[in-house]
Design an enzyme around this catalytic site. Structure first.
Site, PDB file in Angstrom:
ATOM      1  CB  SER A 169      -0.956  -0.029   1.192  1.00  0.00           C
ATOM      2  OG  SER A 169      -1.933   0.977   1.077  1.00  0.00           O
ATOM      3  CG  ASP A 193      -3.758  -2.979  -4.187  1.00  0.00           C
ATOM      4  OD1 ASP A 193      -3.743  -2.699  -5.389  1.00  0.00           O
ATOM      5  OD2 ASP A 193      -4.783  -2.890  -3.491  1.00  0.00           O
ATOM      6  CG  HIS A 274      -5.570  -2.415   0.034  1.00  0.00           C
ATOM      7  ND1 HIS A 274      -4.955  -2.068  -1.151  1.00  0.00           N
ATOM      8  CD2 HIS A 274      -4.978  -1.648   0.997  1.00  0.00           C
ATOM      9  CE1 HIS A 274      -4.043  -1.136  -0.915  1.00  0.00           C
ATOM     10  NE2 HIS A 274      -4.033  -0.875   0.381  1.00  0.00           N
TER      11      HIS A 274
END
EC number: 3.1.1.3
Length: 500
Positions: A169, A193, A274
């Site tokens: 992330s 991601d 996610h």
């Protein structure tokens, strides 16, 4: 990320309005320079970034904390200067504690690379803030990692080529900053991601990019084509892999979303998609004998049509840890399907069906299903997804995938679903009737089905069991068996990945 991931959008919007911005950023918005500059107050405070060298798979084992200029911890924890060194970089957090995925990744790396150094970059104090403030801190953390790497390079036998930064992330962009600031070139960066808000559409030096390491590979699992996307949509690496199109992941689907809304647990569904990038990477470490392969394609729709299952000229690659370096490519989009859980591997098949008709039936919308029968197993009944429409008197291409290794294919059952009582199917029936009122009987003819395996690159041709019967209509089925000359291997260069 924490269970409060969806609050990311809320906090970001609040920040924009509070700052007097007339329009909040969108998926394609440009990045404001001020959002990436550390606040003046931050320069007066020593950044709270710690480097935890994990020496055990046990999450309760604290390991050693490394600091620039202090060599004793390197000796105490037997830091191996000649081995691979992994830096795991977490993302934004609203809980202020490590998520479970981090411990699983540490354990998987130790299992796969027993002599490697596994370092967890702990920047929780700087990440446990409003999302916009955490974004401002990514540059600071990137500088801290670069300083650590520069110091390690002063040691004998340490090589940046053995360094692999793994960022999840917001941590993916931290890894990008670190790779940009370090003296030299890091061997590899894997972005799991990478965060989208405040990075989508940003300049190359303000986000993860192919320039940040010798090889940058990225997994995108939570992108959206509408509204704000938690994960970045644009390609940011040498290869960018979009499992299941990069958005709706199996096991985190719409039904789960609706159920979670009803029970007030929507954050778990967002977290599921996610975080899927992390679990795909862990899967590539622990299930080395079941690698997943992705295929280069211009977009998700073409992949869904089954057009992009070629391994020629580096058009396919393993995903996760097993990805092969393709330094000559940049922003190469690759796609694959996966299962809902580990092992995530599936088996892709391209099906080419030449559909012809002796009647002018106009536009039709059939619902086709196939069942594949192999030497190892038989598939479930699989839908043929029609991305656009069925072309008559033309070859139509489809993508199907199975969760089991069927072995060598022996026969195929093709079924044209009969009319059902759903409103959608009734509407399809009505539209088909209007398109061909003078030919009420609907019938298509199919003589052959050509099948290509994505994983083995082998091709097969199947012919109808009865050469005199090639017609199929709603509620009927056709059987196909391998043609006498059906088994052929494509005469092309060998795949660029080691296929099982």
């Amino acid at each position: 990320m924490s269970n409060s991931v969806p609050l990311l959008c809320f906090w970001s919007l609040c920040y924009c309005f509070a700052a007097g911005s007339p329009v909040p950023f969108g998926p394609e918005g440009r990045l404001e320079d001020k959002l990436h500059k550390p606040k003046a107050t931050q320069t007066e405070v020593k950044p709270s970034v710690r480097f935890n060298l994990r020496t055990s798979k046990d999450p309760e084992h604290e390991g050693c904390y490394l600091s620039v200029g202090h060599s004793q911890p390197l000796e105490d924890c037997s830091f191996n200067m000649t081995a691979k060194t992994f830096f795991i970089i977490h993302g934004w957090t609203m809980s202020g504690i490590f998520e479970n995925w981090l411990h699983k990744l540490v354990s998987a790396l130790h299992t796969r690379e027993k002599d490697a150094n596994v370092v967890v970059v702990d920047w929780l104090p700087l990440a446990h803030q409003l999302y916009t403030d955490a974004v401002n801190n990514t540059r600071v953390v990137g500088h801290s990692i670069a300083r650590m790497l520069d110091w390690l390079q002063e040691k004998d036998d340490f090589s940046l080529g053995n360094v692999h930064l793994i960022g999840y992330s917001l941590g993916a962009h931290v890894a990008g900053y670190a790779g940009n600031f370090v003296k030299g070139t890091v061997g590899r960066i894997t972005g799991l991601d990478p965060a989208g808000p405040m990075f989508e559409g940003a300049d190359i030096h303000k986000r993860l990019s192919p320039d940040d390491a010798d090889f940058v590979d990225v997994l995108h699992t939570y992108t959206r084509s509408f509204g704000l996307s938690i994960g970045i949509q644009m390609p940011v690496g040498h290869i960018d892999i979009y499992p299941n199109g990069g958005d709706f992941q199996p096991g985190c689907g719409l039904n789960d979303v609706l159920g979670s809304i009803a029970y007030g647990t929507i954050t778990e569904v967002v977290k599921c998609e996610h975080e899927r990038a992390v679990h795909l990477f862990v899967d590539s470490l622990v299930n080395q004998d079941k690698p997943s392969f992705a295929f280069q394609c211009t977009d998700s729709n073409r992949f869904k049509k089954g057009i992009c299952l070629s391994c020629r000229k580096n058009r396919c690659n393993s995903i996760g840890y097993n990805a092969k370096k393709m330094r000559n490519k940049r922003n190469s989009k690759m796609y694959l399907k996966t299962r809902a859980g580990m092992p995530f591997r599936v088996y892709h098949y391209q099906m080419k069906i030449h559909v012809f008709s002796y009647k002018n039936m106009g536009e039709i919308e059939p619902t086709f299903y196939v069942t594949l029968y192999g030497t190892n197993a038989d598939s479930q009944t699989l839908p043929l997804e029609i991305v656009e429409r069925i072309e008559q008197n033309a070859t139509n291409t489809f993508l199907v995938y199975t969760e089991e290794d069927l072995g060598d294919l022996l026969k195929i059952q093709l079924t044209w679903e009969g009319a059902s009582q759903s409103w959608y199917n009734l509407w399809k029936e009505f539209r088909s009737y209007l398109s061909q009122p003078r030919n009420p009987g609907r019938e298509l003819n199919i003589r052959r089905i050509r099948v290509k395996s994505g994983e083995t690159q082998r091709k097969l041709t199947f012919c109808t069991e009865d050469p005199e019967n090639t017609s199929i209509s709603p509620g009927r089925e056709l059987w196909f068996r391998k043609c006498r000359d059906g088994w052929r291997m494509k005469n092309e260069t060998s795949p660029t990945v080691e296929l099982p």
